[in-house]
Design a protein around this motif. Structure first.
Motif, mmCIF file in Angstrom:
data_model
loop_
_atom_site.group_PDB
_atom_site.id
_atom_site.type_symbol
_atom_site.label_atom_id
_atom_site.label_comp_id
_atom_site.label_asym_id
_atom_site.label_seq_id
_atom_site.Cartn_x
_atom_site.Cartn_y
_atom_site.Cartn_z
ATOM 1 N N MET A 287 -27.423 7.304 91.941
ATOM 2 C CA MET A 287 -26.645 6.413 92.738
ATOM 3 C C MET A 287 -25.168 6.107 92.537
ATOM 4 S SD MET A 287 -29.484 2.630 92.364
ATOM 5 C CE MET A 287 -30.901 2.529 92.565
ATOM 6 N N THR A 288 -24.473 6.938 91.816
ATOM 7 C CA THR A 288 -23.067 6.676 91.522
ATOM 8 C C THR A 288 -21.712 8.261 91.563
ATOM 9 O OG1 THR A 288 -23.465 6.615 89.046
ATOM 10 C CG2 THR A 288 -23.680 4.441 90.125
ATOM 11 N N ASN A 289 -22.733 9.347 91.858
ATOM 12 C CA ASN A 289 -21.812 10.395 91.331
ATOM 13 C C ASN A 289 -20.985 10.307 93.127
ATOM 14 O OD1 ASN A 289 -22.854 12.633 89.237
ATOM 15 N ND2 ASN A 289 -23.023 10.567 88.561
ATOM 16 N N LEU B 236 -8.738 12.693 70.905
ATOM 17 C CA LEU B 236 -10.551 13.397 69.311
ATOM 18 C C LEU B 236 -10.608 13.940 69.355
ATOM 19 C CD1 LEU B 236 -13.199 12.019 68.750
ATOM 20 C CD2 LEU B 236 -13.915 12.863 70.556
ATOM 21 N N GLY B 237 -10.102 14.783 67.645
ATOM 22 C CA GLY B 237 -9.986 16.097 67.806
ATOM 23 C C GLY B 237 -8.329 16.963 67.957
ATOM 24 N N GLY B 238 -7.205 16.014 68.419
ATOM 25 C CA GLY B 238 -5.725 16.213 68.431
ATOM 26 C C GLY B 238 -5.901 16.410 70.744
ATOM 27 N N VAL B 239 -7.031 15.819 71.397
ATOM 28 C CA VAL B 239 -6.930 16.321 72.580
ATOM 29 C C VAL B 239 -6.805 14.373 73.163
ATOM 30 C CG1 VAL B 239 -8.540 16.629 74.723
ATOM 31 C CG2 VAL B 239 -8.613 18.417 72.632
ATOM 32 N N LYS B 240 -5.938 14.193 74.038
ATOM 33 C CA LYS B 240 -5.832 13.005 74.471
ATOM 34 C C LYS B 240 -7.239 13.147 75.563
ATOM 35 C CE LYS B 240 -1.308 12.033 74.603
ATOM 36 N NZ LYS B 240 -0.016 12.081 75.429
ATOM 37 N N MET B 241 -7.990 11.246 75.619
ATOM 38 C CA MET B 241 -9.490 11.202 76.304
ATOM 39 C C MET B 241 -8.785 9.729 76.974
ATOM 40 S SD MET B 241 -11.536 13.271 75.418
ATOM 41 C CE MET B 241 -13.421 12.380 75.240
ATOM 42 N N ALA B 242 -9.530 9.060 77.717
ATOM 43 C CA ALA B 242 -9.736 7.939 77.970
ATOM 44 C C ALA B 242 -11.210 7.595 78.703
ATOM 45 C CB ALA B 242 -9.033 8.021 79.542
ATOM 46 N N PHE B 243 -11.694 6.955 78.246
ATOM 47 C CA PHE B 243 -13.095 6.028 78.858
ATOM 48 C C PHE B 243 -13.006 5.413 79.795
ATOM 49 C CE2 PHE B 243 -16.543 3.663 77.644
ATOM 50 C CZ PHE B 243 -17.897 4.423 78.450
ATOM 51 N N LEU B 244 -14.017 5.053 80.766
ATOM 52 C CA LEU B 244 -13.550 4.100 81.719
ATOM 53 C C LEU B 244 -15.749 4.201 82.265
ATOM 54 C CD1 LEU B 244 -12.914 1.716 83.651
ATOM 55 C CD2 LEU B 244 -12.908 3.912 85.252
ATOM 56 N N PRO B 245 -16.146 2.694 81.559
ATOM 57 C CA PRO B 245 -17.109 1.798 82.053
ATOM 58 C C PRO B 245 -17.216 2.388 83.033
ATOM 59 C CG PRO B 245 -16.205 0.661 81.010
ATOM 60 C CD PRO B 245 -14.808 1.441 80.645
ATOM 61 N N ARG B 246 -18.281 2.709 83.880
ATOM 62 C CA ARG B 246 -18.455 3.052 85.422
ATOM 63 C C ARG B 246 -18.278 1.812 85.589
ATOM 64 N NH1 ARG B 246 -21.683 6.263 86.178
ATOM 65 N NH2 ARG B 246 -20.437 8.097 86.440
ATOM 66 N N HIS B 247 -19.757 0.758 85.443
ATOM 67 C CA HIS B 247 -20.429 -0.702 85.973
ATOM 68 C C HIS B 247 -19.383 -1.868 85.325
ATOM 69 C CE1 HIS B 247 -23.617 1.322 87.738
ATOM 70 N NE2 HIS B 247 -23.494 2.545 87.550
ATOM 71 N N GLY B 248 -18.092 -1.846 84.555
ATOM 72 C CA GLY B 248 -17.683 -2.599 83.387
ATOM 73 C C GLY B 248 -18.879 -2.592 82.113
ATOM 74 N N ARG B 249 -17.866 -2.998 81.461
ATOM 75 C CA ARG B 249 -18.463 -4.107 80.082
ATOM 76 C C ARG B 249 -19.871 -4.669 80.295
ATOM 77 N NH1 ARG B 249 -13.275 -3.946 76.246
ATOM 78 N NH2 ARG B 249 -12.625 -4.017 78.605
ATOM 79 N N GLY B 250 -20.982 -4.545 80.121
ATOM 80 C CA GLY B 250 -21.470 -5.460 80.196
ATOM 81 C C GLY B 250 -22.227 -5.775 81.564
ATOM 82 N N HIS B 251 -22.388 -4.480 82.298
ATOM 83 C CA HIS B 251 -22.574 -4.214 83.685
ATOM 84 C C HIS B 251 -22.730 -4.861 84.370
ATOM 85 C CE1 HIS B 251 -25.601 -0.302 84.890
ATOM 86 N NE2 HIS B 251 -25.532 -1.871 86.285
ATOM 87 N N VAL B 252 -21.263 -5.348 84.745
ATOM 88 C CA VAL B 252 -21.049 -5.768 86.417
ATOM 89 C C VAL B 252 -21.486 -5.611 87.607
ATOM 90 C CG1 VAL B 252 -19.075 -7.577 87.313
ATOM 91 C CG2 VAL B 252 -19.006 -7.418 84.712
ATOM 92 N N TYR B 253 -20.949 -3.900 87.579
ATOM 93 C CA TYR B 253 -20.658 -3.513 89.147
ATOM 94 C C TYR B 253 -22.049 -3.316 89.631
ATOM 95 C CZ TYR B 253 -15.889 -4.613 89.263
ATOM 96 O OH TYR B 253 -14.785 -5.417 89.147
ATOM 97 N N SER B 254 -22.697 -3.413 90.780
ATOM 98 C CA SER B 254 -23.409 -2.938 91.166
ATOM 99 C C SER B 254 -23.418 -1.198 91.691
ATOM 100 C CB SER B 254 -24.337 -3.729 92.210
ATOM 101 O OG SER B 254 -23.801 -3.191 93.663
ATOM 102 N N PRO B 255 -24.405 -0.379 92.370
ATOM 103 C CA PRO B 255 -23.239 0.782 92.373
ATOM 104 C C PRO B 255 -22.512 0.869 93.507
ATOM 105 C CG PRO B 255 -25.436 0.923 92.259
ATOM 106 C CD PRO B 255 -25.399 0.039 91.500
ATOM 107 N N SER B 256 -23.242 0.019 94.742
ATOM 108 C CA SER B 256 -21.990 0.190 95.900
ATOM 109 C C SER B 256 -20.704 -0.492 96.037
ATOM 110 C CB SER B 256 -23.053 -1.004 96.904
ATOM 111 O OG SER B 256 -23.964 0.137 97.531
ATOM 112 N N THR B 257 -20.643 -1.561 94.566
ATOM 113 C CA THR B 257 -19.858 -2.307 94.413
ATOM 114 C C THR B 257 -18.325 -2.150 93.484
ATOM 115 O OG1 THR B 257 -20.517 -3.794 93.457
ATOM 116 C CG2 THR B 257 -20.956 -4.098 95.123
ATOM 117 N N VAL B 258 -18.686 -0.701 92.792
ATOM 118 C CA VAL B 258 -17.782 0.230 91.940
ATOM 119 C C VAL B 258 -16.868 0.446 93.221
ATOM 120 C CG1 VAL B 258 -17.579 2.021 90.608
ATOM 121 C CG2 VAL B 258 -19.962 1.117 90.661
ATOM 122 N N PRO B 259 -15.625 -0.295 92.298
ATOM 123 C CA PRO B 259 -14.322 0.034 92.660
ATOM 124 C C PRO B 259 -13.653 1.878 92.717
ATOM 125 C CG PRO B 259 -14.539 -0.917 90.744
ATOM 126 C CD PRO B 259 -15.693 -0.778 91.218
#
Length: 287
Positions: free
Chosen positions: A183-185, A43-66
């Motif tokens: 709950m996630t930081n 993006l704009g010549g800069v490498k980017m990496a995006f991760l959905p913390r809870h997974g697509r579809g919101h699979v993981y609870s705050p306690s079970t996020v890996p």
């Protein structure tokens, strides 16, 4: 060195648009699978990496996020600057739903999560006095557009998944000096420091928790409605980040990328080879 901006998106932010050569990639780690595949591109010549913390579809609870797998995966992709985007409640009247807070301190009240890459066989202690990177935080503040942003604030990390009781909310606000609650930081910020990655936290306020007499208990329907507007503002912030940071990452003047210099305590001849093998990405520079 080349800059790679990592984004960990929380509730309401499950993807980003506009990346050139965008693709979902699977990253394997010795700490298990990350929350999901990671969307990479430029993006704009800069490498980017995006991760959905809870997974697509919101699979993981705050306690079970890996959390360990997520940070390790970002490190393996060469991420130098990691921005956490997450929903939160507010303890301050002036920090209203719809506002953003660039967090600079944490109170960790979580108890059911693995909080370190290190342990028996390779003990390490990193400083967390200043858990976020001032340079990256300032860039996030400057990149915000169309939203009120508060620079600095203390984030109370609770275990969840339930929201606070009224008594807890009042205690955190009146006696502990917290500004927002989520709950996630944690342990995310701790792990990013151990992995020597610059870390910034953008907290998107969705509600007043339960302390506010005019708002009462947390209403999930109101949170979801606020998340929509917040997520759009978060996407704009992310889109503006490459222009604020540039494509080159210099050594962090605040020491984020040298956090392990004096942290490892275990004598070389006492270190566990199996644990050292798992630490190849996060601590390879010093091991």
């Amino acid at each position: 060195m080349e800059r790679v901006i990592g984004i960990i998106g929380g509730s309401g932010l499950y993807g980003i648009e506009g990346l050139d050569n965008g693709a979902w990639v699977r990253v394997t780690t010795p700490w298990g699978d990350p929350s999901d595949e990671i969307f990479t591109g430029t993006l704009g010549g800069v490498k980017m990496a995006f991760l959905p913390r809870h997974g697509r579809g919101h699979v993981y609870s705050p306690s079970t996020v890996p959390y360990r797998a997520n940070i390790d995966a970002m490190k393996r992709l060469g991420v130098t600057d990691l921005v956490s985007v997450s929903a939160c409640g507010s303890f301050r009247e002036e920090m209203a739903p719809g506002d953003f807070v660039i967090v600079d301190q944490f109170i960790d009240r979580t108890f059911a999560r693995e909080k370190s890459f290190f342990g028996t066989g390779c003990v390490a202690h990193v400083s967390l006095a200043h858990p976020t990177c001032p340079t990256l935080s300032a860039a996030c503040f400057a990149a915000a557009e169309g939203v009120k942003v508060h620079m600095g604030g203390t984030y109370l990390a609770m275990e969840g998944p339930q929201f606070s009781s009224l008594a807890e909310s009042k205690m955190y606000r009146e006696h502990w000096g917290a500004d927002v609650i989520g709950m996630t930081n944690m342990p995310e910020a701790k792990l990013a420091r151990e992995a020597e990655i610059c870390y910034a936290s953008v907290a998107m306020i969705t509600d007043y928790d339960s302390w506010h007499p005019a708002h009462g208990e947390v209403d999930i329907s109101e949170i979801i409605a606020t998340l929509g507007a917040n997520s759009e503002a978060a996407r704009k912030l992310i889109a503006n980040l490459p222009g604020k940071l540039g494509a080159a990452h210099e050594s962090c003047e605040h020491g984020c990328n040298t956090a392990l210099d004096f942290a490892i305590m275990t004598a070389p001849d006492k270190r566990d080879p199996a644990l050292l093998a798992r630490l190849d990405a996060v601590a390879g520079r010093v091991l």
